[in-house]
Design an enzyme around this catalytic site. Structure first.
Site, PDB file in Angstrom:
ATOM      1  CE  LYS A  38     -27.062 -24.271  -4.324  1.00  0.00           C
ATOM      2  NZ  LYS A  38     -27.357 -23.929  -2.925  1.00  0.00           N
ATOM      3  CD  GLU A  59     -17.365 -11.559 -10.128  1.00  0.00           C
ATOM      4  OE1 GLU A  59     -16.487 -11.224  -9.557  1.00  0.00           O
ATOM      5  OE2 GLU A  59     -17.675 -11.013 -11.341  1.00  0.00           O
ATOM      6  CB  CYS A  96     -15.965 -11.269  -1.841  1.00  0.00           C
ATOM      7  SG  CYS A  96     -16.842  -9.917  -2.796  1.00  0.00           S
ATOM      8  CD  GLU A 112     -12.481 -15.184   1.117  1.00  0.00           C
ATOM      9  OE1 GLU A 112     -12.936 -16.396   0.724  1.00  0.00           O
ATOM     10  OE2 GLU A 112     -13.040 -14.409   0.671  1.00  0.00           O
TER      11      GLU A 112
END
Ligand code: NAD
Length: 489
Positions: A180, A255, A289, A393
């Site tokens: 997905k 992750e 990331c 972040e």
């Protein structure tokens, strides 16, 4: 495909059991560089996931019994087919995600091709373990087998790159998959599905269901016949996935996000450090990331660094992603752009200095891109360590630069966030770089470089940046079940 020039909406279909299947409802997908809806993505739910899992289960016995060499040849063929269409894939990725065409051509799609080639090769070279116990008259060995149907969930920042980094090892090991992709960037996954039959991937081995995390994603995570989930995305979603999968005790690979420090000591080679750190801060609009978002510079070189860094950042050109001379494209969505801007405003309100970019420099855009989600590379100085800009972040083209005095101090400050994905250390003192690398709480540490990857070695984060690692050996271990067999002779 010629969709780049077509006015009609592009309509995607799920790929289940080797066939494209329409869906009963759809989600609008935007072109981030124009703000226009240009594509409709299936809004799959339980029913579509159920069909995909069934197709994957049905395909498992045949696929898992093929030899690694047979699977390897199919993966290589798929890599060749994607490479053959590299330009079309790059155009589509740039249009769908907002990234520059140059980045898609040189990073995203070549890496997707490489992911298949890499695992096509590495799957041939794993060996299992064997030990002997002569006194007991026994020999022990391990055998590894694919697990079954793997659920793969990927984010929007590096769409085909990250999806294939999961599909390739999963199917190389003999699993079948239900993938997905992010509902915001589904096009290249759909294009890849069109190549599977030609590559020789049997129906049902790779199924792709498109849709949101809340519907399609959760249905996959909660499906009892999907024993493993490989997820790349935010820490918040990972927490939800962990909760939802807990009743089934699923195997998870997570992750997640980062708040990556770059530490610049006063003996660093600034001629290399500065352009690389601008790149590590702003590549792919800062939507990687691994991007640097906290730069710690030793006090003696702080002013010089800041001056040269800002000058270099200002050279980065922001604009129409399909223009190959651009360095920065559009951010993924209007909401994300607003979120990233809010961080800059908060920093200003706290007394930090915005040295270039958002709110400081003019952003000139071509007429067709006026409604796109653009933002200039933004450098902020004098931010407090406890500020949300130094803790959370941001995932946009924003980087913070602060001064430090000692090695001990900078290690403590670099480690003082919840994340632990990637760190960069700049120094010409070999003893120091080893020392600092060992003490940083980070799954990856780059010294005097950034984003240099050997796919053989473990990739992944510590703390809130993830659980598990990916890479030749690590992915092989994740996507296989090991058994220890003892024989008495
Ligand atoms: P996200 O967590 O919002 O979404 C990632 C994927 O999960 C999407 O496909 C989404 O539809 C799906 N999802 C959302 N909710 C779900 C649910 N409840 N159940 C199942 N699936 C669900 O992340 P994003 O915004 O797409 O991506 C950005 C994030 O990804 C950043 O935090 C970034 O750091 C992280 N990221 C990490 C790595 C890494 O390798 N560590 C790489 C790239 C991106």
């Amino acid at each position: 495909p010629t969709m780049a020039h077509s006015k009609a909406l592009l309509v995607l279909e799920n790929f289940i059991g080797g066939k494209f299947v329409p869906c009963s409802s759809y989600i609008d997908s935007y072109n981030p560089s124009t703000g226009d809806v240009y594509c409709r993505v299936p809004d799959s739910g339980k029913e579509e996931v159920e069909a995909a899992v069934k197709a994957a289960k049905d395909a498992f016995p045949i696929w898992s019994s093929k030899s690694p060499l047979e699977r390897s040849q199919i993966l290589n063929k798929l890599a060749d087919l994607i490479e053959h269409d590299l330009e079309a894939f790059a155009q589509a990725e740039s249009k769908d995600q907002g990234k520059t065409i140059t980045f898609a051509r040189t990073v995203d799609i070549p890496r997707a091709v490489h992911n298949f080639r890499f695992f096509a090769s590495s799957i041939l070279h794993h060996v299992t373990e064997c030990t002997e116990m002569p006194a007991m008259g026994c020999v022990h060995y391990t055998s590894r087998a694919p697990v079954g149907v793997a659920g793969l969930i990927s984010p929007w920042n590096l769409p085909l790159y990250l999806l294939t980094w999961k599909i390739a090892p999963a199917i190389a090991c003999g699993n079948t998959v239900v993938a997905k992709p992010s509902e915001m960037t589904s096009v290249t996954a759909w294009m890849m599905c069109k190549l599977l039959e030609k590559a020789g991937v049997p129906p049902g081995v790779v199924n792709v269901v498109f849709g949101t995390g809340a519907r399609a994603g959760e249905a996959l995570v909660c499906h009892p016949d999907v024993p493993l989930i490989s997820f790349t995305g935010s820490t918040q979603t990972a927490q939800r996935i962990t909760e939802r999968s807990a009743p089934h005790c699923k195997r998870l690979s997570l992750e997640l996000g980062g708040k990556n420090p770059s530490i610049v000591f006063d003996d660093a080679d600034l001629s290399q450090c500065i352009p690389t750190t601008v790149r590590s801060s702003f590549a792919n609009q800062g939507e990687i990331c691994l991007c640097t978002s906290r730069i710690f510079v030793q006090r003696g070189i702080y002013s010089e660094f800041l001056k040269r860094f800002v000058a270099e950042a200002k050279k980065w050109k922001t604009g129409n992603p399909s223009d190959p001379t651009m360095d920065v494209g559009a951010l993924i969505s209007k909401e994300h752009l607003e979120k990233v801007r809010t961080y800059v405003k908060k920093a200003q309100a706290e007394g930090a200095r915005v040295l270039c970019g958002e709110g400081v420099d003019p952003l000139a855009l071509p007429p067709g891109n006026q409604k796109g989600y653009f933002m200039l590379p933004t450098v902020i100085a004098e931010v407090k360590d406890e500020s949300c800009c130094m803790q959370e972040e941001i995932f946009g083209p924003v980087t913070c630069v602060v001064a430090f005095d000692t090695e001990e101090e900078v290690i403590r400050r670099a480690n003082s966030v919840k994340y632990g994905l990637a760190a960069t250390v700049w120094s010409s003192n070999v003893g120091r770089v080893h020392r600092v690398a060992h003490r940083l709480q980070s799954g990856l540490v780059w010294t005097n470089c950034w984003l240099v990857r050997d796919l053989n070695l473990p990739f992944g984060g510590m703390k809130a940046s993830g659980i598990g690692r990916e890479g030749a050996k690590d992915s092989y271990e994740f996507f296989t079940e090991v058994k220890t067999i003892t024989i008495k002779h």
